[in-house]
Enzyme design. Sequence first.
Site, short mmCIF file in Angstrom:
data_model
loop_
_atom_site.label_atom_id
_atom_site.label_comp_id
_atom_site.label_asym_id
_atom_site.label_seq_id
_atom_site.Cartn_x
_atom_site.Cartn_y
_atom_site.Cartn_z
N ARG A 16 0.83 -1.22 0.00
CA ARG A 16 0.00 0.00 0.00
C ARG A 16 0.87 1.27 0.00
O ARG A 16 1.97 1.28 0.53
CB ARG A 16 -0.97 -0.04 1.19
CG ARG A 16 -1.94 -1.21 1.03
CD ARG A 16 -2.90 -1.33 2.16
NE ARG A 16 -3.78 -0.18 2.24
CZ ARG A 16 -4.64 0.02 3.23
NH1 ARG A 16 -4.72 -0.84 4.23
NH2 ARG A 16 -5.42 1.07 3.23
N SER B 223 -7.88 11.99 2.96
CA SER B 223 -7.55 10.78 3.71
C SER B 223 -7.37 11.11 5.19
O SER B 223 -6.52 11.92 5.55
CB SER B 223 -6.24 10.18 3.16
OG SER B 223 -5.67 9.34 4.14
N GLN C 82 -6.21 9.12 7.37
CA GLN C 82 -4.93 8.58 7.87
C GLN C 82 -3.80 9.57 7.62
O GLN C 82 -2.95 9.79 8.49
CB GLN C 82 -4.64 7.23 7.20
CG GLN C 82 -5.63 6.16 7.62
CD GLN C 82 -5.40 4.83 6.95
OE1 GLN C 82 -4.54 4.70 6.07
NE2 GLN C 82 -6.15 3.82 7.36
N ASP D 142 -15.16 3.18 3.12
CA ASP D 142 -15.04 1.76 3.49
C ASP D 142 -16.32 0.98 3.20
O ASP D 142 -16.33 -0.25 3.25
CB ASP D 142 -14.70 1.63 4.98
CG ASP D 142 -13.29 2.11 5.27
OD1 ASP D 142 -12.47 2.18 4.32
OD2 ASP D 142 -12.99 2.42 6.43
N ARG E 18 -10.28 -2.51 -4.35
CA ARG E 18 -11.70 -2.83 -4.11
C ARG E 18 -12.61 -2.55 -5.30
O ARG E 18 -13.74 -3.03 -5.32
CB ARG E 18 -12.20 -2.11 -2.85
CG ARG E 18 -11.66 -2.74 -1.59
CD ARG E 18 -12.21 -2.11 -0.33
NE ARG E 18 -11.65 -2.77 0.84
CZ ARG E 18 -11.55 -2.22 2.04
NH1 ARG E 18 -11.94 -0.98 2.23
NH2 ARG E 18 -11.03 -2.91 3.04
C1 S3P Z 1 -9.27 5.27 8.37
C2 S3P Z 1 -9.31 6.07 7.25
C3 S3P Z 1 -9.65 5.58 5.91
C4 S3P Z 1 -10.34 4.24 5.97
C5 S3P Z 1 -9.65 3.28 6.90
C6 S3P Z 1 -9.61 3.84 8.31
C7 S3P Z 1 -8.90 5.86 9.66
O1 S3P Z 1 -8.47 5.43 5.15
O2 S3P Z 1 -10.41 3.67 4.68
O3 S3P Z 1 -10.32 2.03 6.93
O4 S3P Z 1 -9.15 5.24 10.72
O5 S3P Z 1 -8.35 6.96 9.66
P1 S3P Z 1 -7.84 6.64 4.31
O6 S3P Z 1 -7.45 7.69 5.25
O7 S3P Z 1 -6.66 6.04 3.61
O8 S3P Z 1 -8.92 7.07 3.35
#
Ligand code: S3P
Length: 428
Positions: A122, A165, A167, A314, A345
Amino acid sequence: MEKVVDKKNFKTLKGTISIPSDKSMSHRAVLFSSLAEGTSIIKNFSTGDDPHSSIKVCSALGADISFEDETTVIINSDGKLKQPQTELYCGNSGTTMRLMAGILAGQKFNSILTGDESLSKRPMKRVTEPLSLMGAQISSDEGKSPLSICGTDLHSINYTSQIASAQVKSCILLAGMQTNDNKKTIYTEPYLSRNHTEILLKHMGASIVTDNNTTTIEKSELKPINIEIFGDISSAAYFITAALIIPNSNIIIKNVGLNPTRTGIIEVAKKMGGQIDILEQREICGEIVGDIQVKYSELKACNIEGEIIPKLIDEIPIIAVLATQAEGQTIIKDAQDLRNKESDRIKTMVNELKKLGANIEESADGMIINGKTQLTGNCSVETYQDHRLAMSLYVAGLICKKEIIINGFEWVNISFPNFENLFETIKH
Ligand code: S3P
């Protein structure tokens, strides 16, 4: 592990269930508590493998973490992480790796973040690039993990991300909280992604402000927390969908997190004509929580694109299942980042739903689904080591004419170990 799903074993879904703990919140609760001096108590912590990867990584960094029972976690920390003796294995969890990268970049020691086969594929440039702009010394394997981090003094940045995002946003905010230049870190995203980090950091005493899609954070110390984590809307999504598409169903899902940055699935289901009501709305640590009642509904297709995408990112695999049962053409756009999840996905879901008889096509940034289709089944499908594929295909299996076999069903354990048992309790 093979799982046989057969609609002959039940007629409808009825009853009241409690959904397991929110995965995103469980990660954040343990990561942030490990940075707070004192004792934090987290109740209803997720039993999924992913949040347990965060626990293992925080333990390896010196936080004293114990379980009072299966879901109650006690964290004692002096607020300072310690040099780990081993590599930090994040398993399948992108959230652990990307948030931890932001935390570790500003520490006084070196560390290495690794992951399983899927996580190692990833993209990590989305965090290494902005972290490097903050002065972080972080190297990757051509933009993928392992990530080697030499902890150093960080400086603030004003960063505009091309992707929405949570994250990436969380990673930069956690790094921004450790800067030493007395300036603010400002982070802007194209659309608002889930904002649990902002809400929880604020609740724990951080100096953080959000204005639309821009969040500003200053150097901050965190206070310990006492939190009971609410149910995961992303896990509830499988039950919401199943109840909407299985005739005569009527279920109540209790204690679900309803943060508006996560409820895209409810918005879409309602737009499709789904009968969904929110009962007993309340607040926990700045987050909205409620019970959801869902009834079987006649559905019509709709377009899903733009700023709603991060609010349901998700849930797109299960929304694809939902769309096979909606009259007309559902077009999902602007979801190209789905190709960077635990599996691609877009490709994997289109492949597997086609095997079941769905009328579905891949596009560069989404899918086009024509409904309503009687799914046929009578075949086996693959999960591609992706928990959301496993759960979405299970729900699809519940409406197939003939039984289906899901290979690799054990991947549900990543977020929802009790998934099938909970379904059994509402099958009548
Ligand atoms: C998440 C953010 C999302 C999501 C992941 C959990 C998080 O990812 O798809 O399952 O807890 O911050 P991305 O930030 O890559 O979109």
